[in-house]
Design a protein around this motif. Structure first.
Motif, PDB file in Angstrom:
ATOM      1  N   GLU A   1       0.856  -1.175   0.000  1.00 11.17           N
ATOM      2  CA  GLU A   1       0.000   0.000   0.000  1.00 11.17           C
ATOM      3  C   GLU A   1       0.901   1.236   0.000  1.00 11.17           C
ATOM      4  N   ASN A   2       0.443   2.331   0.487  1.00 13.39           N
ATOM      5  CA  ASN A   2       1.252   3.553   0.379  1.00 13.39           C
ATOM      6  C   ASN A   2       1.220   4.371   1.665  1.00 13.39           C
ATOM      7  N   ASP A   3       1.196   3.702   2.813  1.00 10.43           N
ATOM      8  CA  ASP A   3       1.190   4.420   4.081  1.00 10.43           C
ATOM      9  C   ASP A   3       2.580   4.990   4.362  1.00 10.43           C
ATOM     10  N   PRO A   4       2.672   6.249   4.805  1.00  6.55           N
ATOM     11  CA  PRO A   4       3.991   6.825   5.116  1.00  6.55           C
ATOM     12  C   PRO A   4       4.618   6.144   6.327  1.00  6.55           C
ATOM     13  N   GLU A   5       5.931   6.107   6.344  1.00  4.83           N
ATOM     14  CA  GLU A   5       6.637   5.509   7.479  1.00  4.83           C
ATOM     15  C   GLU A   5       6.433   6.377   8.717  1.00  4.83           C
ATOM     16  N   PRO A   6       5.994   5.802   9.820  1.00  4.85           N
ATOM     17  CA  PRO A   6       5.759   6.609  11.037  1.00  4.85           C
ATOM     18  C   PRO A   6       7.059   7.065  11.673  1.00  4.85           C
ATOM     19  N   LYS A   7       6.954   8.078  12.532  1.00  5.11           N
ATOM     20  CA  LYS A   7       8.114   8.588  13.263  1.00  5.11           C
ATOM     21  C   LYS A   7       7.868   8.417  14.765  1.00  5.11           C
ATOM     22  N   TRP A   8       7.605   7.172  15.151  1.00  6.05           N
ATOM     23  CA  TRP A   8       7.267   6.893  16.540  1.00  6.05           C
ATOM     24  C   TRP A   8       8.413   7.179  17.501  1.00  6.05           C
ATOM     25  N   GLU A   9       9.659   7.040  17.021  1.00  3.51           N
ATOM     26  CA  GLU A   9      10.791   7.265  17.920  1.00  3.51           C
ATOM     27  C   GLU A   9      10.799   8.694  18.456  1.00  3.51           C
ATOM     28  N   GLU A  10      10.182   9.619  17.714  1.00  2.00           N
ATOM     29  CA  GLU A  10      10.104  11.011  18.163  1.00  2.00           C
ATOM     30  C   GLU A  10       8.978  11.216  19.169  1.00  2.00           C
ATOM     31  N   GLU A  11       8.085  10.230  19.293  1.00  2.00           N
ATOM     32  CA  GLU A  11       6.923  10.379  20.176  1.00  2.00           C
ATOM     33  C   GLU A  11       7.051   9.601  21.481  1.00  2.00           C
ATOM     34  N   VAL A  12       8.065   8.739  21.582  1.00  2.00           N
ATOM     35  CA  VAL A  12       8.213   7.916  22.788  1.00  2.00           C
ATOM     36  C   VAL A  12       8.434   8.816  23.997  1.00  2.00           C
ATOM     37  N   PRO A  13       7.679   8.636  25.075  1.00  5.78           N
ATOM     38  CA  PRO A  13       7.816   9.515  26.245  1.00  5.78           C
ATOM     39  C   PRO A  13       9.158   9.342  26.942  1.00  5.78           C
ATOM     40  N   ALA A  14       9.655  10.445  27.495  1.00  5.13           N
ATOM     41  CA  ALA A  14      10.915  10.391  28.228  1.00  5.13           C
ATOM     42  C   ALA A  14      10.732   9.638  29.543  1.00  5.13           C
ATOM     43  N   SER A  15      11.824   9.134  30.043  1.00  4.28           N
ATOM     44  CA  SER A  15      11.789   8.420  31.325  1.00  4.28           C
ATOM     45  C   SER A  15      11.292   9.346  32.426  1.00  4.28           C
ATOM     46  N   GLY A  16      10.392   8.864  33.255  1.00  2.00           N
ATOM     47  CA  GLY A  16       9.886   9.637  34.371  1.00  2.00           C
ATOM     48  C   GLY A  16       8.583  10.356  34.103  1.00  2.00           C
ATOM     49  N   VAL A  17       8.152  10.415  32.838  1.00  2.00           N
ATOM     50  CA  VAL A  17       6.896  11.090  32.506  1.00  2.00           C
ATOM     51  C   VAL A  17       5.713  10.296  33.047  1.00  2.00           C
ATOM     52  N   PHE A  18       5.813   8.965  32.990  1.00  5.76           N
ATOM     53  CA  PHE A  18       4.744   8.101  33.486  1.00  5.76           C
ATOM     54  C   PHE A  18       5.244   7.280  34.673  1.00  5.76           C
ATOM     55  N   GLN A  19       4.326   6.949  35.553  1.00  2.00           N
ATOM     56  CA  GLN A  19       4.694   6.296  36.810  1.00  2.00           C
ATOM     57  C   GLN A  19       5.133   4.847  36.634  1.00  2.00           C
ATOM     58  N   PHE A  20       4.430   4.117  35.763  1.00  2.00           N
ATOM     59  CA  PHE A  20       4.593   2.670  35.728  1.00  2.00           C
ATOM     60  C   PHE A  20       4.879   2.177  34.308  1.00  2.00           C
ATOM     61  N   SER A  21       5.085   0.888  34.194  1.00  2.00           N
ATOM     62  CA  SER A  21       5.346   0.286  32.886  1.00  2.00           C
ATOM     63  C   SER A  21       4.869  -1.154  32.868  1.00  2.00           C
ATOM     64  N   MET A  22       4.730  -1.679  31.662  1.00  2.00           N
ATOM     65  CA  MET A  22       4.482  -3.103  31.448  1.00  2.00           C
ATOM     66  C   MET A  22       5.237  -3.511  30.187  1.00  2.00           C
ATOM     67  N   THR A  23       5.344  -4.796  29.949  1.00  2.00           N
ATOM     68  CA  THR A  23       6.116  -5.277  28.805  1.00  2.00           C
ATOM     69  C   THR A  23       5.227  -6.035  27.824  1.00  2.00           C
ATOM     70  N   GLY A  24       5.676  -6.069  26.596  1.00  2.95           N
ATOM     71  CA  GLY A  24       5.012  -6.864  25.571  1.00  2.95           C
ATOM     72  C   GLY A  24       6.026  -7.725  24.854  1.00  2.95           C
ATOM     73  N   THR A  25       5.731  -8.998  24.691  1.00  4.62           N
ATOM     74  CA  THR A  25       6.559  -9.904  23.897  1.00  4.62           C
ATOM     75  C   THR A  25       5.681 -10.400  22.756  1.00  4.62           C
ATOM     76  N   ILE A  26       6.013  -9.958  21.544  1.00  2.00           N
ATOM     77  CA  ILE A  26       5.090 -10.077  20.416  1.00  2.00           C
ATOM     78  C   ILE A  26       5.790 -10.702  19.222  1.00  2.00           C
ATOM     79  N   ARG A  27       5.063 -11.520  18.510  1.00  2.00           N
ATOM     80  CA  ARG A  27       5.536 -11.987  17.201  1.00  2.00           C
ATOM     81  C   ARG A  27       4.418 -11.809  16.183  1.00  2.00           C
ATOM     82  N   LEU A  28       4.790 -11.853  14.911  1.00  2.00           N
ATOM     83  CA  LEU A  28       3.820 -11.703  13.835  1.00  2.00           C
ATOM     84  C   LEU A  28       3.183 -13.049  13.509  1.00  2.00           C
ATOM     85  N   SER A  29       2.024 -12.990  12.893  1.00  3.29           N
ATOM     86  CA  SER A  29       1.408 -14.219  12.387  1.00  3.29           C
ATOM     87  C   SER A  29       2.289 -14.810  11.298  1.00  3.29           C
TER      88      SER A  29
END
Length: 269
Positions: A42-70
């Motif tokens: 298709e023709n979706d533009p490449e996202p720039k998520w690395e610029e949106e990741v919150p800095a350390s300390g902005v949020f109180q807690f965290s969780m993890t995801g371990t993911i694979r593709l179908s």
């Protein structure tokens, strides 16, 4: 796509062949070996998520995801593919894939607060397909929680929002009487309209060679599925007489009772 349109035009031009040629033995037009494959681009533009990741300390807690593709999407995966986590409109984490003991995994770190009321949305960008897949509000944010684990990674249903989200399985056999000599370099593909929707994989059952397909479709699609065969021996393309309607989660043919195909040459008049 140019290949497919060319073959469809040839098919249309050859519809009167039987009546025009009488009993004369027909041979297909000689063509170059086609490249038949399911096209997910298709023709979706490449996202720039690395610029949106919150800095350390902005949020109180965290969780993890371990993911694979179908298995389906893994066939199109690339080392530059990315998965991100969103809560509402805020990116809460992103990661590129990495290989772990021969398996492509995404180890995602998701940030949040104890008071989160919205679920986590996962987004996957396929560099090869130039496609952004989104699974909205997939799971709850949980302090120190996990979405999947190393021994059992989670597989989000990204393909359900892709170009061809529906699938049916098909097992076919070639008719005993063939106008060509089958070779391993031949190709057999399923089409809907002018689009290739699947390529056969050879299997053997009770001494017979069969081809199995996962045929992909659009939501609500009920168009006829037809088959084209490229013969290396004749350098020609053949079209099967038999067709059937695409049905999501449908099954057409089995190893014990395959759907038998007979062939007519495609002739460019």
């Amino acid at each position: 796509m140019k290949h497919y349109l060319c073959y469809i035009m040839i098919l249309i031009a050859s519809t009167c062949v039987g009546g025009c040629q009488g009993d004369k033995e027909l041979t297909p037009t000689v063509v170059e070996k086609p490249t038949w494959e399911l096209d997910l681009k298709e023709n979706d533009p490449e996202p720039k998520w690395e610029e949106e990741v919150p800095a350390s300390g902005v949020f109180q807690f965290s969780m993890t995801g371990t993911i694979r593709l179908s298995e389906f999407l893994e066939a199109y995966a690339d080392d530059s593919d990315e998965i991100s986590a969103f809560i509402g409109k805020e990116c809460r984490g992103m990661v590129k894939s990495q290989m772990y003991e021969g398996e492509r995994l995404f180890f995602l770190y998701i940030r949040g607060n104890a008071s989160e009321t919205q679920k986590v949305t996962l987004k996957y960008y396929s560099a090869k397909n130039k496609k952004l897949y989104v699974c909205n509000e997939l799971f709850e944010f949980e302090q120190n929680g996990s979405y999947g684990k190393l021994s059992e990674p989670m597989v989000p249903p990204f393909e359900e929002v892709g170009k061809y989200p529906e699938v049916m399985t098909v097992t076919v056999a070639l008719n005993v009487q063939l106008p060509f000599e089958p070779r391993f370099s031949d190709q057999l593909a399923a089409f809907v309209g002018d689009e290739c929707r699947g390529v056969g994989t050879l299997v053997e059952a009770d001494g017979k060679q069969l081809s199995q397909f996962d045929i992909r479709g659009r939501k609500g699609e009920t168009a006829p599925v037809y088959f084209l065969y490229y013969s290396q021996q004749t350098s020609g393309i053949y079209k099967a007489d038999e067709t059937f309607l695409f049905t999501n989660k449908g099954v057409q043919g089995t190893k014990e009772n395959p759907f038998v195909l007979s062939w007519q040459p495609v002739i460019n008049q």
